[in-house]
Write an enzyme that holds these catalytic residues in place. Sequence first.
Site, PDB file in Angstrom:
ATOM      1  N   LYS A 188     -41.478  57.460  -1.187  1.00 44.54           N
ATOM      2  CA  LYS A 188     -42.680  57.834  -0.438  1.00 44.54           C
ATOM      3  C   LYS A 188     -43.623  58.624  -1.339  1.00 44.54           C
ATOM      4  CE  LYS A 188     -42.420  59.315   3.812  1.00 44.54           C
ATOM      5  NZ  LYS A 188     -42.163  60.161   4.997  1.00 44.54           N
TER       6      LYS A 188
ATOM      7  N   GLY B 229     -31.132  59.553   8.672  1.00 46.38           N
ATOM      8  CA  GLY B 229     -30.317  58.383   8.407  1.00 46.38           C
ATOM      9  C   GLY B 229     -30.903  57.039   8.783  1.00 46.38           C
TER      10      GLY B 229
ATOM     11  N   TRP C  36     -33.071  55.107   7.160  1.00 49.04           N
ATOM     12  CA  TRP C  36     -33.066  54.166   6.034  1.00 49.04           C
ATOM     13  C   TRP C  36     -31.635  53.768   5.688  1.00 49.04           C
ATOM     14  CZ3 TRP C  36     -37.220  54.486   1.667  1.00 49.04           C
ATOM     15  CH2 TRP C  36     -38.486  54.284   2.222  1.00 49.04           C
TER      16      TRP C  36
ATOM     17  N   ASP D 298     -28.219  64.022   0.803  1.00 52.92           N
ATOM     18  CA  ASP D 298     -29.155  64.962   1.421  1.00 52.92           C
ATOM     19  C   ASP D 298     -28.523  66.350   1.433  1.00 52.92           C
ATOM     20  OD1 ASP D 298     -31.816  64.382   3.419  1.00 52.92           O
ATOM     21  OD2 ASP D 298     -30.889  66.358   3.542  1.00 52.92           O
TER      22      ASP D 298
ATOM     23  N   ASP E 118     -27.759  68.219  -3.953  1.00 53.98           N
ATOM     24  CA  ASP E 118     -29.131  68.372  -4.445  1.00 53.98           C
ATOM     25  C   ASP E 118     -29.460  67.205  -5.374  1.00 53.98           C
ATOM     26  OD1 ASP E 118     -31.532  69.130  -5.513  1.00 53.98           O
ATOM     27  OD2 ASP E 118     -30.905  71.153  -6.070  1.00 53.98           O
TER      28      ASP E 118
ATOM     29  N   ASP F 224     -37.070  58.416   1.062  1.00 50.34           N
ATOM     30  CA  ASP F 224     -38.090  58.627   2.084  1.00 50.34           C
ATOM     31  C   ASP F 224     -38.317  60.124   2.313  1.00 50.34           C
ATOM     32  OD1 ASP F 224     -39.967  57.789   4.005  1.00 50.34           O
ATOM     33  OD2 ASP F 224     -38.518  58.011   5.629  1.00 50.34           O
TER      34      ASP F 224
END
Length: 316
Positions: free
Chosen positions: A166, A53, A55, A85, A101, A126
């Site tokens: 990322k 958490g 971000w 998530d 998902d 991320d």
Amino acid sequence: MGKASRDKRDIYYRKAKEEGWRARSAFKLLQIDEEFNIFEGVKHVVDLCAAPGSWSQVLSRKLYLPAKLSPDTKDGDLPLIVAIDLQPMAPIEGVIQVQGDITNAKTAEVVIRHFDGCKAELVVCDGAPDVTGLHDMDEFVQSQLILAGLTIVTHILKKGGKFIAKIFRGKDTSLLYCQLKLFFTEVTFAKPKSSRNSSIEAFAVCENYSPPEGFNEKDLHRLLEKVGSPSGTEDLDCSSGWLEGANKVYIPFLACGDLSGYDSDRSYPLPKAADGTYQCLDPVQPPIAPPYKRALEMRKASSQGIHNLDKLSLGP
């Protein structure tokens, strides 16, 4: 090595605890924003692979809390933040949590319902797989995670929106760059100052979402495969080898953050109290349901001589 050793070796880990961030990765998003101003005009934002958490905390502090404290903001004008998530995470003010998902179209529908039919101006991700240390393997798996994130991005991001994800840099980075360029007019790979130089990690900053004319979300993977072939129709092996030589693609790469600031690969002296001691802080928020929870329970049970392991909890 004890807790203080990591505080000394990793300045951003120590600063994250001092400033109330759940993870050091919060500084990466802050430094990306310093360079690209990604939060400007954002009212709807989605955080993919959000746990634990950090971000989402940045989004809350930069978007939700300033609007909440402003006397000019009406209740209906507060920014909406949705965090997604597979793992649950502890609550964050102003953040709606969706346990789902990111590759499932139903998850996108849930997000849009939370936005009352609107789409997001910003999507951040991320997420990363468990690394193996084999760079080629890690780079491939990470690129597939980004493309999985792109699946939901094409459903929930409005035209002109931004996507931050990322990446792991490697020999096939040019292929990923070309795939992202199909949907965004501006794609830059950025390396925040808080990301270690020894890491192959970087971040794709994709701006101005502009899907191809007539694009259908169901045709995403078919479209991405065509980038891997010089002809665009045959030899769909998704290889970036043909992007070398005369066809070489040069990727914009930018270091961001205060380059004269803290060095993530350097050790810094620990601040001492008046009595000469150093007070090591605990992490802001330990995981509430880590995937390794059962392994810890089994280890504890084994050390206590418990043989009936079936009674150990499997849930959060």
